[in-house]
Design a protein around this motif. Structure first.
Motif, PDB file in Angstrom:
ATOM      1  N   VAL A 105      13.904 -87.212  15.925  1.00  0.00           N
ATOM      2  CA  VAL A 105      13.828 -85.812  15.478  1.00  0.00           C
ATOM      3  C   VAL A 105      12.634 -85.943  14.590  1.00  0.00           C
ATOM      4  O   VAL A 105      11.657 -84.649  14.234  1.00  0.00           O
ATOM      5  N   SER A 106      12.355 -86.950  13.863  1.00  0.00           N
ATOM      6  CA  SER A 106      11.508 -87.052  12.569  1.00  0.00           C
ATOM      7  C   SER A 106      10.030 -87.498  13.265  1.00  0.00           C
ATOM      8  O   SER A 106       9.066 -87.440  12.361  1.00  0.00           O
ATOM      9  N   ALA A 107       9.875 -87.883  14.476  1.00  0.00           N
ATOM     10  CA  ALA A 107       8.708 -88.509  15.055  1.00  0.00           C
ATOM     11  C   ALA A 107       7.377 -87.441  14.799  1.00  0.00           C
ATOM     12  O   ALA A 107       7.632 -86.170  14.878  1.00  0.00           O
ATOM     13  N   ASP A 108       6.295 -87.939  14.584  1.00  0.00           N
ATOM     14  CA  ASP A 108       5.140 -86.919  14.212  1.00  0.00           C
ATOM     15  C   ASP A 108       4.443 -86.875  15.750  1.00  0.00           C
ATOM     16  O   ASP A 108       3.175 -86.239  15.704  1.00  0.00           O
ATOM     17  N   SER A 109       4.784 -86.959  16.922  1.00  0.00           N
ATOM     18  CA  SER A 109       4.209 -87.128  18.033  1.00  0.00           C
ATOM     19  C   SER A 109       5.446 -86.634  19.071  1.00  0.00           C
ATOM     20  O   SER A 109       6.543 -86.778  18.928  1.00  0.00           O
ATOM     21  N   ALA A 110       4.957 -85.829  20.087  1.00  0.00           N
ATOM     22  CA  ALA A 110       5.624 -85.293  21.366  1.00  0.00           C
ATOM     23  C   ALA A 110       6.060 -86.379  22.511  1.00  0.00           C
ATOM     24  O   ALA A 110       7.083 -86.266  23.062  1.00  0.00           O
ATOM     25  N   ARG A 111       5.533 -87.362  22.322  1.00  0.00           N
ATOM     26  CA  ARG A 111       5.425 -88.418  23.314  1.00  0.00           C
ATOM     27  C   ARG A 111       6.930 -89.052  23.426  1.00  0.00           C
ATOM     28  O   ARG A 111       7.601 -88.945  24.301  1.00  0.00           O
ATOM     29  N   PRO A 112       7.546 -89.467  22.189  1.00  0.00           N
ATOM     30  CA  PRO A 112       8.805 -89.805  22.200  1.00  0.00           C
ATOM     31  C   PRO A 112       9.881 -88.934  22.783  1.00  0.00           C
ATOM     32  O   PRO A 112      10.695 -89.303  23.462  1.00  0.00           O
ATOM     33  N   PHE A 113       9.755 -87.735  22.566  1.00  0.00           N
ATOM     34  CA  PHE A 113      10.574 -86.583  23.022  1.00  0.00           C
ATOM     35  C   PHE A 113      10.385 -86.351  24.453  1.00  0.00           C
ATOM     36  O   PHE A 113      11.406 -86.406  25.202  1.00  0.00           O
ATOM     37  N   ARG A 114       9.256 -86.519  25.028  1.00  0.00           N
ATOM     38  CA  ARG A 114       9.108 -86.376  26.674  1.00  0.00           C
ATOM     39  C   ARG A 114       9.832 -87.584  27.247  1.00  0.00           C
ATOM     40  O   ARG A 114      10.422 -87.549  28.250  1.00  0.00           O
ATOM     41  N   THR A 115       9.673 -88.754  26.386  1.00  0.00           N
ATOM     42  CA  THR A 115      10.325 -90.163  27.200  1.00  0.00           C
ATOM     43  C   THR A 115      11.870 -89.887  26.918  1.00  0.00           C
ATOM     44  O   THR A 115      12.538 -90.046  28.140  1.00  0.00           O
ATOM     45  N   LEU A 116      12.380 -89.581  25.999  1.00  0.00           N
ATOM     46  CA  LEU A 116      13.716 -89.038  25.845  1.00  0.00           C
ATOM     47  C   LEU A 116      14.115 -88.230  26.927  1.00  0.00           C
ATOM     48  O   LEU A 116      15.340 -88.325  27.355  1.00  0.00           O
ATOM     49  N   ALA A 117      13.544 -87.177  26.951  1.00  0.00           N
ATOM     50  CA  ALA A 117      13.738 -86.171  28.097  1.00  0.00           C
ATOM     51  C   ALA A 117      13.719 -86.730  29.543  1.00  0.00           C
ATOM     52  O   ALA A 117      14.702 -86.695  30.320  1.00  0.00           O
ATOM     53  N   SER A 118      12.818 -87.635  29.682  1.00  0.00           N
ATOM     54  CA  SER A 118      12.828 -88.364  31.053  1.00  0.00           C
ATOM     55  C   SER A 118      13.965 -89.389  31.131  1.00  0.00           C
ATOM     56  O   SER A 118      14.507 -89.440  32.472  1.00  0.00           O
ATOM     57  N   SER A 119      14.314 -90.116  30.297  1.00  0.00           N
ATOM     58  CA  SER A 119      15.358 -90.956  30.316  1.00  0.00           C
ATOM     59  C   SER A 119      16.629 -90.177  30.426  1.00  0.00           C
ATOM     60  O   SER A 119      17.429 -90.695  31.293  1.00  0.00           O
TER      61      SER A 119
END
Length: 445
Positions: free
Chosen positions: A80-94
Motif C-alpha cells: 500500500v505504501s509503495a511508490d510504484s504501481a509495479r508491485p500492485f500489478r504483480t500482486l494482482a497477477s499473483s
C-alpha cells in the motif's frame, strides 16, 4: 474494419503496460520466500523489486508468506505504501493466478487490491472499475453477466481483458462459473435449449464432464431448477435427460449418485424417466409389433399415464427392441434385457413394467398378456429396475386364456375395438388406486 471492442482495447493497454507483470519470472522463489519471511518479521522495509517478489511468494511457494498472518499483513502494508504501481500489478497477477476460495488472506488481499486499483488506475484499475474484480461478492457475478451478454466463457472474457495469466482452471474463473450457474438456475427464460447450450459450453468439457467437479451441484441446479412445474416438450426433456444422466447416471439404478440433489429435482427427473420409459416401450413396439390392435393398447396406457396413475415405469426388451431402442434413444438410455426362461422369447418381444398404486403391472407386447399383481410386495411380483428378467418371472399365467384372483390378473388383449380387455384392466387399476378410468380416457382416436 470494425472498431475494436472495449475489452479488446483494454487488452491492448494491458499488453502495453508490460507483459512481465502478468507472468511469474523463473527464479528460486522458495529461497526468496524464506529470505523475505525473515526480512518482514525483522521489520525490514522492502524495495519495489522485493515487493514484486513478495507478491509471487504469498501463496504458491514453500514457505507461503500468506500462511503467516503477521507476515501477510506486513507485505500488504508495504504494498500500500509503495511508490510504484509495479508491485500492485504483480500482486494482482499473483492473486488472480493463485485464486481459490480457500487461499489464506484472500479477503485482505482483495481489499488491498481494490484500494490500490483506485490509487494506480491503469488496466487493472479499469478492470476493477468495470467488473469490481476485487469485490469477491460482486466481481464473479458481474463477470457472469458478461459471459451471458457476450456469450463467451469466463476465461475467454478475462483473456480478452488482458488477464493472460488466467486459464479455465483458475480459481477466479471457477468462482465466475459458479456465479454463472447460479444465475442460470434462477433464470425465468423459457429458451431452455439455449440455456443447455450455455451450460455445456461454459461449465462442461467436450467429453460431457464438469470443468470443476465440485461445482456438480451447481451444474445440476442450473440444468433442472428452471423447469419447476412447467410442462416441457418431450424433445427438450430428452435433451436435458441425456446430459443429466451422463453426469449422474440413472437415479433408478444409481440412487447414491443422486443423494446430494434436492428432492424436488430428483422427483422431476423420476417423472421424466417414467414418461420416457413408457414412450420407449410404446415407440419401439410401434415399430416391431405385428399387431393390428396395437394402437388400442397404446391409447390405453397413454390414458393411464395422463390420468397420473403411473408412479414408475421400466421396460424389458428382447434383442430386436434392444437394438432399436439404442438406435432411437441413444447409448445412455436405460432398460432391461428380456431373456428366455421356460419358453422361447421372440426377438421382438418387449414388456412394460409399471408401478401403479400398491401394485405392479407387466404388460407384454405382441400376443402376450397383461399381468397385474395388486400387491407389489407379494413374493412373485417382479421388482422394477433390474437389468434383466427371465420370461417366466414377469408373467402370472403361462397357459391359454385369462386368469384372475383377488390379487392377480392375467388378461389377454382380446376384442380391443369393444374395449373389453381395457375395461377389465381399468377395473383392476381402480381397485388398486381408487381412481376410476372412463372409456373416454383411453379411447383410440
Amino acid at each position: 474494419m470494425p472498431p475494436a471492442s472495449p475489452l479488446a482495447r483494454l487488452a491492448k493497454k494491458v499488453e502495453e503496460s508490460g507483459r512481465n507483470a502478468e507472468h511469474r519470472p523463473a527464479k528460486d522463489f522458495d529461497g526468496i520466500a524464506l529470505r523475505l519471511l525473515n526480512d518482514v518479521r525483522a521489520g525490514v522495509t522492502l524495495r519495489n523489486r522485493q515487493l514484486k517478489d513478495a507478491a509471487w511468494c504469498l501463496w504458491t511457494t514453500t514457505p507461503a508468506l500468506a500462511d503467516t498472518k503477521d507476515v501477510m499483513n506486513g507485505v500488504l502494508s508495504q504494498l500500500v505504501s509503495a511508490d510504484s504501481a509495479r508491485p500492485f500489478r504483480t500482486l494482482a497477477s499473483s492473486f488472480m493466478t493463485s485464486y481459490s476460495n480457500e487461499m489464506p488472506g484472500r479477503l485482505d488481499a482483495a481489499a488491498t487490491l481494490a484500494k490500490l486499483s483506485n490509487k494506480w488506475g491503469g488496466p487493472w484499475g479499469e478492470l476493477h472499475k468495470k467488473f469490481r474484480l476485487f469485490d469477491l461478492d460482486v466481481g464473479p457475478r458481474l463477470l457472469a453477466d458478461a459471459v451471458i451478454e457476450q456469450d463467451k466463457p469466463a476465461p475467454d472474457i478475462l483473456k480478452e481483458a488482458g488477464l493472460g495469466a488466467m486459464n479455465a482452471q483458475s480459481g477466479y474463473a471457477k468462482a465466475v462459473t459458479a456465479a454463472l450457474l447460479d444465475r442460470l438456475a434462477t433464470s425465468r427464460a423459457h429458451d431452455h435449449l439455449t440455456r443447455l447450450d450455455r451450460i455445456k459450453r461454459y461449465a462442461m468439457t467436450e467429453g460431457g464432464r464438469p470443468i470443476y467437479n465440485d461445482l456438480l451441484p451447481n451444474l445440476i441446479e442450473a440444468l433442472l431448477r428452471p423447469f419447476s412445474q412447467e410442462k416441457i416438450e418431450k424433445a427438450i426433456r430428452d435433451a436435458f435427460l441425456k446430459v443429466v444422466l451422463m453426469l449422474l447416471g440413472d437415479p433408478r439404478l444409481k440412487p447414491g449418485n443422486w443423494a446430494f440433489v434436492p428432492a424436488p429435482l430428483r422427483e422431476l427427473v423420476q417423472r421424466w424417466l417414467t414418461e420416457q420409459s413408457l414412450r420407449q416401450f410404446l415407440d419401439i413396439v410401434d415399430r416391431i409389433a405385428d399387431d393390428s390392435m396395437w394402437s388400442y393398447r397404446r391409447a390405453f396406457w397413454e390414458g393411464v399415464y395422463n390420468k397420473g396413475l403411473i408412479d414408475e415405469a421400466w421396460v424389458a426388451f428382447g434383442p430386436d427392441g434392444t437394438r432399436l431402442a439404442r438406435s432411437v434413444f441413444g447409448s445412455n438410455a436405460e432398460f432391461a434385457r428380456l431373456e428366455a426362461e421356460g419358453r422361447q422369447v421372440e426377438a421382438g418381444h418387449a414388456v412394460l413394467l409399471l408401478r401403479i398404486g400398491d401394485g405392479v403391472v407387466a404388460d407384454w407386447s405382441h400376443n402376450g398378456k397383461c399381468n397385474i399383481w395388486s400387491d407389489a410386495s407379494e413374493r412373485s411380483a417382479p421388482k422394477l429396475f433390474r437389468r434383466s428378467y427371465g420370461s417366466d418371472e414377469i408373467r402370472i399365467h403361462k397357459g391359454a386364456g385369462n386368469f384372475e384372483t383377488s390379487t392377480k390378473l392375467s388378461q389377454m388383449h382380446m376384442a380391443s375395438q369393444t374395449y373389453s380387455w381395457q375395461s377389465k384392466v381399468a377395473e383392476r387399476l381402480y381397485a388398486m388406486t381408487g381412481v376410476r378410468l372412463q372409456q373416454r380416457d383411453y379411447r383410440y382416436r
